[in-house]
Design a protein around this motif. Sequence first.
Motif, PDB file in Angstrom:
ATOM      1  N   ASP A 277       0.824  -1.214   0.000  1.00  0.00           N
ATOM      2  CA  ASP A 277       0.000   0.000   0.000  1.00  0.00           C
ATOM      3  C   ASP A 277       0.853   1.257   0.000  1.00  0.00           C
ATOM      4  OD1 ASP A 277      -2.234  -1.564   0.001  1.00  0.00           O
ATOM      5  OD2 ASP A 277      -2.558  -1.454   2.175  1.00  0.00           O
ATOM      6  N   GLN A 278       1.874   1.284   0.853  1.00  0.00           N
ATOM      7  CA  GLN A 278       2.755   2.450   0.911  1.00  0.00           C
ATOM      8  C   GLN A 278       3.541   2.615  -0.385  1.00  0.00           C
ATOM      9  OE1 GLN A 278       3.025   4.776   3.299  1.00  0.00           O
ATOM     10  NE2 GLN A 278       1.380   3.799   4.482  1.00  0.00           N
ATOM     11  N   MET A 279       3.906   1.503  -0.995  1.00  0.00           N
ATOM     12  CA  MET A 279       4.632   1.556  -2.260  1.00  0.00           C
ATOM     13  C   MET A 279       3.746   2.159  -3.358  1.00  0.00           C
ATOM     14  SD  MET A 279       7.575   0.623  -3.643  1.00  0.00           S
ATOM     15  CE  MET A 279       8.214   0.395  -5.310  1.00  0.00           C
ATOM     16  N   HIS A 280       2.501   1.729  -3.436  1.00  0.00           N
ATOM     17  CA  HIS A 280       1.594   2.260  -4.460  1.00  0.00           C
ATOM     18  C   HIS A 280       1.268   3.727  -4.206  1.00  0.00           C
ATOM     19  CE1 HIS A 280      -0.006  -2.045  -5.438  1.00  0.00           C
ATOM     20  NE2 HIS A 280       1.176  -1.803  -5.966  1.00  0.00           N
ATOM     21  N   PHE A 281       1.204   4.125  -2.934  1.00  0.00           N
ATOM     22  CA  PHE A 281       0.834   5.501  -2.614  1.00  0.00           C
ATOM     23  C   PHE A 281       1.986   6.470  -2.868  1.00  0.00           C
ATOM     24  CE2 PHE A 281       0.537   9.005   0.477  1.00  0.00           C
ATOM     25  CZ  PHE A 281      -0.663   9.570   0.066  1.00  0.00           C
ATOM     26  N   HIS A 282       3.181   6.109  -2.439  1.00  0.00           N
ATOM     27  CA  HIS A 282       4.311   7.037  -2.534  1.00  0.00           C
ATOM     28  C   HIS A 282       5.097   6.892  -3.835  1.00  0.00           C
ATOM     29  CE1 HIS A 282       3.977   8.570   1.575  1.00  0.00           C
ATOM     30  NE2 HIS A 282       3.793   7.327   1.995  1.00  0.00           N
ATOM     31  N   PHE A 283       5.171   5.685  -4.378  1.00  0.00           N
ATOM     32  CA  PHE A 283       6.009   5.460  -5.568  1.00  0.00           C
ATOM     33  C   PHE A 283       5.212   4.707  -6.628  1.00  0.00           C
ATOM     34  CE2 PHE A 283       8.482   4.921  -1.606  1.00  0.00           C
ATOM     35  CZ  PHE A 283       9.191   6.109  -1.626  1.00  0.00           C
ATOM     36  N   PRO A 284       4.198   5.335  -7.198  1.00  0.00           N
ATOM     37  CA  PRO A 284       3.365   4.624  -8.179  1.00  0.00           C
ATOM     38  C   PRO A 284       4.104   4.299  -9.466  1.00  0.00           C
ATOM     39  CG  PRO A 284       2.777   6.958  -8.068  1.00  0.00           C
ATOM     40  CD  PRO A 284       3.742   6.719  -6.958  1.00  0.00           C
ATOM     41  N   GLU A 285       5.195   5.002  -9.745  1.00  0.00           N
ATOM     42  CA  GLU A 285       5.913   4.746 -10.991  1.00  0.00           C
ATOM     43  C   GLU A 285       6.799   3.503 -10.907  1.00  0.00           C
ATOM     44  OE1 GLU A 285       8.643   7.013  -8.337  1.00  0.00           O
ATOM     45  OE2 GLU A 285       6.506   7.094  -8.886  1.00  0.00           O
ATOM     46  N   GLN A 286       6.986   2.937  -9.707  1.00  0.00           N
ATOM     47  CA  GLN A 286       7.808   1.751  -9.533  1.00  0.00           C
ATOM     48  C   GLN A 286       6.931   0.524  -9.282  1.00  0.00           C
ATOM     49  OE1 GLN A 286      11.307   1.415  -9.524  1.00  0.00           O
ATOM     50  NE2 GLN A 286      11.532   3.543 -10.191  1.00  0.00           N
ATOM     51  N   THR A 287       7.473  -0.647  -9.600  1.00  0.00           N
ATOM     52  CA  THR A 287       6.760  -1.907  -9.422  1.00  0.00           C
ATOM     53  C   THR A 287       7.442  -2.731  -8.343  1.00  0.00           C
ATOM     54  OG1 THR A 287       6.107  -1.923 -11.754  1.00  0.00           O
ATOM     55  CG2 THR A 287       5.964  -4.013 -10.553  1.00  0.00           C
ATOM     56  N   LEU A 288       6.677  -3.173  -7.356  1.00  0.00           N
ATOM     57  CA  LEU A 288       7.198  -4.031  -6.291  1.00  0.00           C
ATOM     58  C   LEU A 288       6.695  -5.451  -6.517  1.00  0.00           C
ATOM     59  CD1 LEU A 288       8.718  -4.361  -3.607  1.00  0.00           C
ATOM     60  CD2 LEU A 288       6.575  -3.833  -2.427  1.00  0.00           C
ATOM     61  N   SER A 289       7.611  -6.348  -6.862  1.00  0.00           N
ATOM     62  CA  SER A 289       7.271  -7.748  -7.113  1.00  0.00           C
ATOM     63  C   SER A 289       7.641  -8.575  -5.882  1.00  0.00           C
ATOM     64  CB  SER A 289       8.020  -8.276  -8.341  1.00  0.00           C
ATOM     65  OG  SER A 289       7.699  -7.491  -9.489  1.00  0.00           O
ATOM     66  N   ILE A 290       6.647  -9.212  -5.296  1.00  0.00           N
ATOM     67  CA  ILE A 290       6.872 -10.022  -4.094  1.00  0.00           C
ATOM     68  C   ILE A 290       7.026 -11.482  -4.504  1.00  0.00           C
ATOM     69  CG2 ILE A 290       5.899 -10.801  -1.908  1.00  0.00           C
ATOM     70  CD1 ILE A 290       4.532  -8.147  -1.619  1.00  0.00           C
ATOM     71  N   ILE A 291       8.138 -12.079  -4.115  1.00  0.00           N
ATOM     72  CA  ILE A 291       8.427 -13.487  -4.398  1.00  0.00           C
ATOM     73  C   ILE A 291       8.306 -14.251  -3.084  1.00  0.00           C
ATOM     74  CG2 ILE A 291      10.120 -15.118  -5.277  1.00  0.00           C
ATOM     75  CD1 ILE A 291      11.368 -12.826  -6.859  1.00  0.00           C
TER      76      ILE A 291
END
Length: 419
Positions: A277-291
């Motif tokens: 959630d924090q990643m999408h809110f603060h850094f929408p231009e980046q993609t966080l891939s969870i493995i």
Amino acid sequence: MAVVNYQTMTIIQRLFLLRTVAIVIQFLTVLIVYFVMSLQIALLPLMVVIIVESLFHFLSIMVFRRRDAGNAAIVFQLVADVIFLTVLLSLSGGATNAFVSLLLLPIVIAAVSLPAGYLLFISLSAIASYSILLLTLPEHTMHNMDMSNHFIGMWANFLLSVLVVTFVVGAMARVITNRERAIALQREDQLKSEQLLALGVASAQVTHQVATPLANIQLLYEELVEDYPDHEAVLAMAQPLAACTDQLGYFRSLATSIRENKKAQLSVAELLEELVDQMHFHFPEQTLSIIQHEEIHAMIESDAMLLPALLNLIQNAIRANQENKEHEITLTVTQINHELSLQIRDFGLGIEANMNQAQRAVLGDQMVASESGLGMAVFLSNSTFHRLGGKLKLINHNEQGCIALVTLPLLLENTMADS
């Protein structure tokens, strides 16, 4: 003339200093015994052994002048001392020599300088040397003087002394070493606490100083909205002002939680959800891939600084991506025994090439100067993980980018039930 402080000398330097004194004493003793006391000793062989020992000593000094000496090198030097001393004793009476107890000196040096395994090896070497000196005594010496029981008693006394030095002195030396190591770690923790306190005070001052101007700007903005409700510049001010107000309030809530030392239990799933959630809110231009190969049904201990600490690492990863024009960050989540492992990998250029090995080793434990700053964010994050029983390690990926490896202890079922 430079004065060498004995306290600041390395182990090998102290050993060389003691051997220098020993060689001088050996040389003078041989001359005094032969010329002053007029005792019949093998002068030439003794002088040859002392000269060979001096050459070995000089070569050792030259070799380790610009090279660090490990435990194996120190053991080699001590074994050489035992050999030279054994040869000198064998040429001057063997086990009947009054100076045979000098074989204890290498053991004492090993007891205060080396681990237990190396100490045992030096002790066995000295015992073997004394035993050889005793067994090689001439038969007429043992028979004519009827001193066999006395020499065997001396050997047994030497063996007892070796055991005392090996186990008692060695144990005391290890206790002192462990205590000094604990004191050094305590000093490091105190220094970190002082640095964190200084950063906290500075942050609180900045927050207090920013609060009033921000409130004034908010009032001016509200007046501008009334006068120019449709102006583009006024509309553009809304989101930055709201973000500043939210961040200021968030910082105040963090400060309150830290002051009251509030801790809570958080599931791994909840932690990952908040990160996304924090990643999408603060850094929408980046993609966080969870493995994550399997879901982890466990809890971790958390406080108000855990999420900001992880976001600091993600923000550093985003900065590295932006420098290399990349847009993906991978978060690998695994459980190793009773620990949660989080591997945050970016696809940037890796840890800065201008950092030397010493700076990379303390990155996170200390604030390290670099082109991008002082490593303050990593330092604060590592302090948070350490406070929660975890740790942080930064390593370059074999192919591309950097990995921030975070480990946090998982709460056991009985711990969760008690709390």
